[in-house]
Every structure is written in C-alpha cells, then in structure tokens.
Motif scaffolding. Structure first.
Motif, PDB file in Angstrom:
ATOM      1  N   ALA A   1       0.809  -1.219   0.000  1.00 24.51           N
ATOM      2  CA  ALA A   1       0.000   0.000   0.000  1.00 24.51           C
ATOM      3  C   ALA A   1       0.838   1.264   0.000  1.00 24.51           C
ATOM      4  CB  ALA A   1      -0.936  -0.004   1.214  1.00 24.51           C
ATOM      5  N   GLY A   2       2.165   1.103   0.011  1.00 27.88           N
ATOM      6  CA  GLY A   2       3.034   2.268  -0.012  1.00 27.88           C
ATOM      7  C   GLY A   2       2.999   3.056   1.272  1.00 27.88           C
ATOM      8  N   GLY A   3       2.899   2.328   2.383  1.00 35.75           N
ATOM      9  CA  GLY A   3       2.823   2.997   3.682  1.00 35.75           C
ATOM     10  C   GLY A   3       4.137   3.631   4.078  1.00 35.75           C
TER      11      GLY A   3
ATOM     12  N   PRO B   1     -15.198   3.084   6.476  1.00 32.99           N
ATOM     13  CA  PRO B   1     -13.948   2.972   7.237  1.00 32.99           C
ATOM     14  C   PRO B   1     -12.780   2.613   6.320  1.00 32.99           C
ATOM     15  CG  PRO B   1     -15.331   1.063   7.626  1.00 32.99           C
ATOM     16  CD  PRO B   1     -16.172   2.038   6.848  1.00 32.99           C
ATOM     17  N   ALA B   2     -11.619   3.183   6.627  1.00 35.77           N
ATOM     18  CA  ALA B   2     -10.421   2.957   5.804  1.00 35.77           C
ATOM     19  C   ALA B   2      -9.208   2.815   6.707  1.00 35.77           C
ATOM     20  CB  ALA B   2     -10.218   4.094   4.809  1.00 35.77           C
ATOM     21  N   ILE B   3      -8.137   2.214   6.152  1.00 31.26           N
ATOM     22  CA  ILE B   3      -6.861   2.044   6.864  1.00 31.26           C
ATOM     23  C   ILE B   3      -5.752   2.598   5.984  1.00 31.26           C
ATOM     24  CG2 ILE B   3      -7.585   0.072   8.253  1.00 31.26           C
ATOM     25  CD1 ILE B   3      -6.353  -1.770   6.181  1.00 31.26           C
ATOM     26  N   ALA B   4      -4.466   2.396   6.441  1.00 27.51           N
ATOM     27  CA  ALA B   4      -3.301   2.920   5.709  1.00 27.51           C
ATOM     28  C   ALA B   4      -3.430   4.412   5.491  1.00 27.51           C
ATOM     29  CB  ALA B   4      -3.118   2.180   4.375  1.00 27.51           C
ATOM     30  N   GLY B   5      -3.781   5.129   6.585  1.00 28.02           N
ATOM     31  CA  GLY B   5      -3.888   6.569   6.486  1.00 28.02           C
ATOM     32  C   GLY B   5      -5.058   7.002   5.650  1.00 28.02           C
ATOM     33  N   GLY B   6      -6.099   6.178   5.594  1.00 30.34           N
ATOM     34  CA  GLY B   6      -7.295   6.520   4.823  1.00 30.34           C
ATOM     35  C   GLY B   6      -7.197   6.223   3.358  1.00 30.34           C
ATOM     36  N   ARG B   7      -6.097   5.559   2.907  1.00 29.47           N
ATOM     37  CA  ARG B   7      -5.913   5.309   1.474  1.00 29.47           C
ATOM     38  C   ARG B   7      -6.601   4.042   1.001  1.00 29.47           C
ATOM     39  NH1 ARG B   7      -0.947   6.256   3.350  1.00 29.47           N
ATOM     40  NH2 ARG B   7      -0.258   4.119   2.981  1.00 29.47           N
ATOM     41  N   VAL B   8      -6.809   3.083   1.905  1.00 33.55           N
ATOM     42  CA  VAL B   8      -7.343   1.783   1.505  1.00 33.55           C
ATOM     43  C   VAL B   8      -8.652   1.523   2.256  1.00 33.55           C
ATOM     44  CG1 VAL B   8      -6.923  -0.694   1.395  1.00 33.55           C
ATOM     45  CG2 VAL B   8      -5.017   0.908   1.090  1.00 33.55           C
ATOM     46  N   PRO B   9      -9.792   1.436   1.562  1.00 32.89           N
ATOM     47  CA  PRO B   9     -11.060   1.136   2.240  1.00 32.89           C
ATOM     48  C   PRO B   9     -11.096  -0.325   2.694  1.00 32.89           C
ATOM     49  CG  PRO B   9     -11.391   1.222  -0.121  1.00 32.89           C
ATOM     50  CD  PRO B   9      -9.979   1.651   0.117  1.00 32.89           C
ATOM     51  N   LEU B  10     -11.626  -0.552   3.874  1.00 32.41           N
ATOM     52  CA  LEU B  10     -11.809  -1.920   4.337  1.00 32.41           C
ATOM     53  C   LEU B  10     -12.909  -2.595   3.535  1.00 32.41           C
ATOM     54  CD1 LEU B  10     -11.682  -1.609   8.241  1.00 32.41           C
ATOM     55  CD2 LEU B  10     -10.133  -2.955   6.806  1.00 32.41           C
ATOM     56  N   VAL B  11     -12.747  -3.866   3.320  1.00 32.99           N
ATOM     57  CA  VAL B  11     -13.824  -4.647   2.717  1.00 32.99           C
ATOM     58  C   VAL B  11     -14.732  -5.098   3.861  1.00 32.99           C
ATOM     59  CG1 VAL B  11     -14.429  -6.700   1.395  1.00 32.99           C
ATOM     60  CG2 VAL B  11     -12.331  -5.432   0.843  1.00 32.99           C
ATOM     61  N   LEU B  12     -15.977  -4.620   3.840  1.00 31.85           N
ATOM     62  CA  LEU B  12     -16.933  -4.940   4.899  1.00 31.85           C
ATOM     63  C   LEU B  12     -17.765  -6.134   4.468  1.00 31.85           C
ATOM     64  CD1 LEU B  12     -18.130  -1.329   5.821  1.00 31.85           C
ATOM     65  CD2 LEU B  12     -16.339  -2.707   6.907  1.00 31.85           C
ATOM     66  N   SER B  13     -17.637  -7.221   5.204  1.00 31.93           N
ATOM     67  CA  SER B  13     -18.414  -8.421   4.925  1.00 31.93           C
ATOM     68  C   SER B  13     -19.565  -8.446   5.929  1.00 31.93           C
ATOM     69  CB  SER B  13     -17.529  -9.663   5.058  1.00 31.93           C
ATOM     70  OG  SER B  13     -18.276 -10.828   4.825  1.00 31.93           O
ATOM     71  N   LEU B  14     -20.741  -8.049   5.487  1.00 38.55           N
ATOM     72  CA  LEU B  14     -21.902  -7.900   6.367  1.00 38.55           C
ATOM     73  C   LEU B  14     -22.657  -9.214   6.448  1.00 38.55           C
ATOM     74  CD1 LEU B  14     -23.092  -4.407   5.086  1.00 38.55           C
ATOM     75  CD2 LEU B  14     -21.489  -4.935   6.924  1.00 38.55           C
ATOM     76  N   THR B  15     -23.037  -9.568   7.673  1.00 39.73           N
ATOM     77  CA  THR B  15     -23.716 -10.847   7.895  1.00 39.73           C
ATOM     78  C   THR B  15     -25.063 -10.627   8.582  1.00 39.73           C
ATOM     79  OG1 THR B  15     -22.762 -11.189  10.091  1.00 39.73           O
ATOM     80  CG2 THR B  15     -21.472 -11.951   8.197  1.00 39.73           C
TER      81      THR B  15
END
Length: 849
Positions: free
Chosen positions: A678-680, A774-788
């Motif tokens: 992700a180029g962190g 929601p995102a990680i890596a300083g907001g660069r990568v969105p989380l994949v939300l697996s909703l159940t």
C-alpha cells in the motif's frame, strides 16, 4: 624433360634470393613449383647446405622426394630425400629433404640456428595449417636473431602474396603462369535425401560412361570411401579401384598416384589429402562431393571433433584442377552451379580454431612467454592461449610464470602433442613406456590394428600385424619410448609436490621388471588415463550406452560394444557434440587403478543441503573424481553450524512459508505485506528485507535443529517482532491495525490475507450511524466490509458503505425484517443508533430505572 611453367620465373626467384633473404612464389597447380624450385637452388653460391622443403602431408612429402630423385635419375635418399613421422629416406649426401611441417617445427626447436641449412621452402602455405604458420613464425624469428643468411620462400597455388610479403619484411612476390589445360565443370546436383556415397557412386558410373581417363572422387572421410567402394564394386577387369587417405600404408598410396602397370583405367576414392601437392597420373575426371571433414576444436568441451561440412570455394577449385593437371579434364560437381557462390571462400586458418597447447608450450621453450609476440599472418586468439596455459599448468608443463618446467621440457623433447607427451613421460616413470608409446602411435594412425573401439584389442592385433605400415608404426613406438630420459631426482617434483600422486600405485603398476606387453589391458588403460584424466568415464545405465566423465561431459557408446559391459573406461577419442560425444576409442579400467593414479585429484566433499519438501537438511559425505561421484552416504559428523546455515539458506531461498508460524505471527506478516504494497510510511519491513536479515533473528533459533518444524513457534514470533522493532510496530499498528472498532463499540479482527484486500466481518447493526466508509493505511485503503445476518450468514460485501445505505439497503432490510423481525432494520441506517442487541433489548435499556 618438358619445360614446366615454373621454369620461366625461376631466374626471377634466383635473383630475388641473391639480393635478399626472402621471397614469395605464387604458382598455380601444375606449374611445377614443388619439384622444380629446390633443385634450382642447389647451384647457387649461397646454397652450400641443406634445403628443407616443407609439405603439409606425409603422402605429398614422400611423393615430392621420390619425384625429384626420379627426375635426377637417382634413388631416393641420395641427393633428394624425405623425412616423415613414419618413414624416412635420406643420407649424409642428401641436399634436399622434404619434411612434414611438424618435423620441421621439432627440428628448429632442437636447433634454432638450423645449422647446415641454407634454405627453408614452405610449400602450400595457403592451407594455413597450424604447423605451417608456426614453422614460418619460428623461421622468421630465427632469421632475424641468428641466421640473417637463411633463405625463406613461401610458395602456394592460391596465395595472398601481398600479406605474406608484408609478413616477410617486404619480400618480392614472383608469380608464375600455370600449365593451361581446358577444364569443363558439370554441376549435376544431388538429391537432398540421398546418402553421399550413393550420389558419388552414381556420378562415377556416369563419368565412366561419358568420359575417358581415370576418375578421382573426393569424399569427406574413410567411412564414406569404403561405402562408395562397395557401391561401385564389379566394374570389370579393365578398371582398377584405389583408395587414397592418410591411414593407408605407403605402398597403397603410391599405387593410387602412379600409372597402373597393366594400363587399366583408374578410379581413386580420396579424402582432401589429394587436393594439393599431388599429381595423380592418368586422372582427367574429378567427382566432387562438395564435402570435407575437418577438425574443429570445441573449446567448451576441451576436445577436438571431426565435423563434416561444405568444402570452401578455394578447396573445390583445387579439386577441380586435379582433372586438368596433365590433359583436358572434366569435373562433376554434386551441387547446383548457383550454390558455389554460397560456399565459404577459404578454409579458416587452423590457428584460429585449434587447440593451442602444443603451440604455447613450444613458444615457452623458444623463450616467448606470449605466442602473439611472434610474427603471424593471423595472431592466435587470446582466449585460446589462456586455455592452453591452463591445460599446460594442469599437465605440470609450465610454471606460474609460463616458463617450461623440467617435466614440460621432457614433454617437448617428444614429437607428440602435450597430452600424449605427458602420458609417455609419466608412463615411463612406472615402467609403461612401451605401452604408452604404442597407444600414442595408434591414436595418431587410424587403421593400425583395425578400427575397434577397444584400444587394447587394437594393440594386440597390431603387435602381430605384418606389412610396412604396421612395422613402421612399431619402430616409431620403440623410437619414441627410447627418447625418454629420466629427470634428475631434484627436478621430479619441481612443479608442485602437492600435485604429485598421494596414493601409492599398486606394486603391479610400479614394477619396472614387468614388461609393458605383460601388463596387457591394464597398461593400455593406464596410458590413456594419464593422457586424458578428464575422460575417465563411469557407466550411467545398465546398457552401457551412456557414460559420465570426470571432466563433466557425457559420452555415448554403442551398447553392442564389448566395452559396454565395463563399469569404468579410460576414454581416448570421442567424436560429436560435447554433451553426447561418441566414444571412438577406449580401454577398460577399474576403480582401484583410477584411485591409485589420481589419488591426489579425488576429493572428499561434505555437503549439507536443505530439502524444501521435508523442511529438513540432508547431510552427505561423498568422494568425487571431478564430476564423477565415487561413493556417497550420510554424514553423521556434519557440523551443526553447517546444518543451521543450510536451514537458513533454505528459508532465504524458499520464503517465509517454510517456517512454522503461529496464527498471530502469520497475521503480522500479512500486515507487513499489506503496508509494503500500500506504499505505507513504514520503511524496510517487507519480506525480502526481513529475509535478508534472517541471520540476525532466525539463526539463533536454528541452533541444534535439523528441521524447520522443530522451531518453537512462540520464540519465532517474538524474534520476528524483535527484528521489526518497537517503533516500527507502533507505526504498523497505525497503518495496519489488527482490529476494526465499530460504532457499536465492538472489536473485529482484520483479515489482511483475504482475497480482495483487508476484510472485516460484522453485522450491519454495528455500523448504524456511520456515514463514511472505514479505511486504513492513512485513509488510502477502504476496508472490505463483509456484512452478515444475525445468524452469521453473509448478506452483502461492500467497499462503499454510504452507497450501500442509500442503495441496496432498502431491499436487504425488507428481506431481513421478515427473517429476523426481532432485530432493527431502519429505513435510514446512517442516522440510526448502532447496536448489538435486539429491538426489545434496546427498548428495555432505554426505559428509566
């Protein structure tokens, strides 16, 4: 005697040699240069000694000596004589001696001043043999330093006179016209799929029908000559068939050259030996296959192999000219006329393609460390010289400075290539000089003792053969053996005592009292092994077809050969590509003899290798002679440090997947990989960097271990965290946190190894009130939300939560209300309160207490 064209220019040549020391003579075939020039020089005031006439082949040397003697009305050996390796006719009265080029090189090495020699004539120098080029270089060097009065003449039919003139200090070039007889060229071609002997046999039959006179057919080698002879058998009593090649005895060669006593029409099947220098009486028709077999040195394999290839334009011109030497002639060519232009113009000079070991040793003896310092038409390639020096060093013939050693001088005293000279000297030290000399003769003389691959069988047959050629070979072997002189005791080990054999030879090999004849097969094999230690071969399959050599090359043997039953062979000659060269001659040898001869070259190797399949190491102890493994087995005394190093190298080559990581450690590795991709902002924590530093954090854990799965997983994880460092781990927690904290206050592990990117699994109710994704890596990568669903079944996957709320949520909520009515499914989840409970539970918590 009928004047020859050369007689017209002899006055010019004589004048040039009175005025200076060198001359270049260009004379086409049939001009008479070979037999007329030397006699013409005998009457000159400066010529009070011997004239040496150099010929490229033994057959041509004998023929020239006999022809000059016949023209003078004398027996050969009086005024005119010859000297070749297998035959010599000369006396104290001899003034002109025709010698082969190799004989001259040996003579000038032994006597650089050439005492008693007035002139050296180099005939057929256009053939550019290695001995011819070298002999000319030595003669010019001797002339410049020791013998300014020595006359040197370079003669050829197709000579680049200007180049030789420059080489010979601006020597004048004299050109002669040739005898002109009409020559007709007939290009009859041949079918590509036809065997060459079938095509040549057909062309010979055509020529016999359509032409008169004898027929000379050029074929690439002896095998093709024999097969062609079979195909034209039964031509009648008025035709006589001759073969002409270097393996024949002198009588058979003379019969092919001279007129038939009964006046029959001759057919001569010849190799390229008949291209130049010879006049074959009665020949007016040439059949040319267009092929030639030439030696080509394979530098990668360290061996010379015979290659069948197209003849050059210069060669086919010479061949065709054989038909018009005495009368009008016809040349039948087995190719189309247009193809002539596609033939190579000339044969490449041998010095550019040959093994230069003998040349390099001879130069060292001459006092020239670098052969390129001599005068050459084409200097020897630097790579070939370097290779030759390495080989001579292995043979203990030169020292580290390139100077000849006592052993090298002993080798050079023998008229043999360095390998065979080394063989003869070393064999003499163990009482096998006679056998080694016989082996040397057989390796240089095809046909003696037959053509069996088993060289020991050939030796036995040759010892009982009768005939001048067989007897001449035996005399030559005895002469070579007699040339051995023992080195003084102080010089025996002067090259390097470390390279002398460490294993004592068995008594049967060392006893001088045991004759070479009594040693039989063992002696022949020992001689071969001494000359070609890199060709010691071990059988690789049950059929005996495939063999591995100490030098690393693969050899092939006919499984029907008697040698195929043996486990070991001492191989002398091979032919073909280096990766699967065919064994031409060899002798059986046993392992005990190999170990006795080459105990100093046998290495004991211990190896510790990592096996990715088992995750462990294999410790082996093996004994090797070059590329051949003599024995191997487990090494119970393997060094623990080597085992640890092998495990470490296995991990560095195969990657982290080979290590027994705990789940937590695997998760950490996944996070590291994610941040790197992700180029962190975390520097140098990718897998490649960690593997490069594995000796710091992994080596301590490997002590005493033989398998990777024996590592302590907890200690492995802690060691990994230690090398990453506290500050980097904290940065990693910011860029790639282990968990996602929902608006409902719940914590959910992030799966960084999930397909599609870092993934979190949770129920949509835990995300109520969240209007941004929601995102990680300083907001660069969105989380994949697996909703159940409340039951944990997947209902939706999204990387855009606001879009999901505003879009497909309506349909999802409608369906879920029917299935899970106790849970909240609001119309506007972005404004709803996040929860982990049912609607009733939330209502009860909302009631005042």
């Amino acid at each position: 005697m009928t004047p020859l064209p050369i007689h017209a220019v002899l006055p010019d040549l004589l004048a040039a040699l009175r005025a200076g020391s060198n001359a270049v003579l260009v004379a086409p075939p049939g001009a008479g240069k070979t037999t007329a020039v030397a006699p013409a020089l005998l009457g000159e005031a400066w010529c009070d000694g011997e004239i040496l006439l150099l010929s490229p082949r033994r057959l041509a040397a004998r023929a020239a000596g006999e022809r000059m003697a016949a023209l003078a009305g004398e027996p050969v050996g009086r005024t005119f004589g010859y000297a070749t390796r297998m035959d010599s006719k000369r006396s104290a009265e001899t003034r002109v001696t025709v010698v082969t080029e190799g004989i001259f090189v040996n003579r000038i090495q032994a006597d650089p001043e050439l005492a008693g020699v007035s002139a050296v004539l180099f005939d057929e120098v256009h053939e550019r043999s290695l001995d011819s080029d070298f002999g000319l270089a030595l003669a010019l060097d001797a002339q410049g330093a020791l013998r300014p009065d020595l006359r040197i003449v370079a003669m050829s039919a197709t000579l680049d006179g200007a180049r030789f003139s420059t080489l010979m200090a601006g020597a004048p070039v004299i050109e002669s016209e040739g005898r002109s007889h009409p020559l007709t060229l007939r290009h009859i071609g041949r079918a590509a799929e036809a065997r060459i002997e079938d095509s040549v046999a057909g062309a010979i039959r055509l020529a016999l029908r359509e032409e008169t006179g004898g027929v000379l057919a050029f074929l690439p080698g002896v095998a093709e000559i024999e097969r062609t002879a079979e195909r034209i058998d039964g031509l009648g009593d008025t035709i006589v068939l001759h073969r002409l090649h270097g393996s024949l005895d002198p009588g058979a060669q003379r019969a092919a050259i001279t007129p038939d006593p009964q006046g029959r029409r001759k057919i001569v099947l010849a190799t390229s030996i008949a291209e130049t220098s010879l006049t074959l009486d009665g020949i007016s028709v040439v059949v040319d296959s267009g092929l030639a077999r030439r030696p080509r040195y394979d530098r990668a394999a360290g061996m010379t192999r015979l290659v069948t290839e197209r003849a050059s334009q210069a060669a086919v011109t010479q061949r065709a000219g054989r038909a018009a030497r005495q009368m009008p002639g016809v040349a039948y060519r087995l190719w189309e006329e247009a193809a002539t232009a596609g033939l190579p113009r000339f044969d490449p000079p041998e010095i550019l393609e040959a093994d230069l070991s003998a040349l390099t040793l001879d130069c060292a003896l001459w006092g020239v460390a670098d052969p390129r310092a001599l005068a050459w038409l084409d200097p020897p390639p630097a790579a070939a010289i370097d290779e030759a020096r390495n080989r001579l060093s292995v043979l203990e013939a030169i020292d580290a400075d390139g100077r000849p050693t006592p052993h090298g001088k002993a080798i050079a005293r023998l008229p043999l290539p360095p390998r065979l000279g080394h063989m003869l000297v070393r064999a003499g030290e163990i009482g096998l000089a006679g056998t080694a000399a016989e082996v040397a003769v057989l390796l240089g003389e095809r046909g003696l003792g037959g053509n069996d691959v088993d060289l020991e069988s050939r030796v036995r047959r040759w010892r009982t053969e009768r005939g001048p050629r067989a007897e001449g070979g035996r005399k030559l072997a005895k002469r070579w053996a007699s040339l051995l002189r023992p080195l003084p005791p102080g010089e025996r080990g002067s090259v390097s005592d470390e390279r002398r054999p460490t294993a004592p030879l068995p008594t049967s090999l060392r006893s001088p009292a045991l004759s070479s004849e009594g040693r039989g097969q063992e002696g022949v094999a020992i001689a071969i092994a001494l000359a070609f230690p890199d060709r010691i071969a071990k059988r690789r399959d049950s059929s005996g077809e495939s063999w591995a050599s100490a030098g690393g090359r693969g050899f092939k043997l006919d499984p029907a050969s008697s040698l195929a039953r043996n486990e070991w062979l001492a191989v002398a000659e091979t032919q073909g590509m280096a990766s699967g060269a065919r064994i031409l001659s060899a002798a059986p040898i046993d392992l005990a003899t190999v170990e006795s001869l080459f105990g100093d070259r046998i290495e004991t190797r211990r190896s510790v290798k990592f096996d990715p399949a088992t995750g462990g190491v294999e410790a082996l102890r093996e004994r090797r002679l070059g590329a051949i493994r003599l024995s191997s087995g487990p090494d119970s005394n393997a060094n623990p440090e080597e085992i640890a190093a092998a495990l470490l190298a296995g991990v560095q080559a195969g990657g982290f997947s080979l290590l027994p990581w705990s789940d937590a450690a695997r998760a950490l590795l996944d996070r590291i990989a994610f941040v790197h991709e992700a180029g962190g902002s975390v520097d140098e924590i990718d897998e490649a960097h960690l593997l490069a530093r594995a000796d710091e954090w992994l080596t301590p854990l490997l002590a005493g271990k033989r398998r990777l799965d024996a590592l302590d997983t907890g200690a492995l994880a802690e060691s990994l965290r230690a090398v990453i460092g506290w500050d980097t781990l904290r940065t990693l927690d910011t860029q790639a946190p282990t968990h996602f904290h929902s608006p409902a206050g719940t914590s959910h592990p992030i799966d960084y190894a999930a397909e599609g990117g870092p993934r979190v699994e949770l129920r949509p109710q835990q995300l109520f009130g969240l209007a941004t994704h929601p995102a990680i890596a300083g907001g660069r990568v969105p989380l994949v939300l697996s909703l159940t669903s409340p039951a944990g079944r997947p209902i939706q996957t999204t990387r855009d939560l606001p879009g999901f709320w505003a879009g497909s949520w309506v349909a999802v909520a409608k369906e879920m209300r029917g299935r899970y009515p106790r849970h909240p499914w609001p119309d506007d989840p972005a404004a709803a309160v996040p929860t982990t409970r049912t609607k009733n539970a939330d209502a009860r918590r909302a009631q005042p207490r």
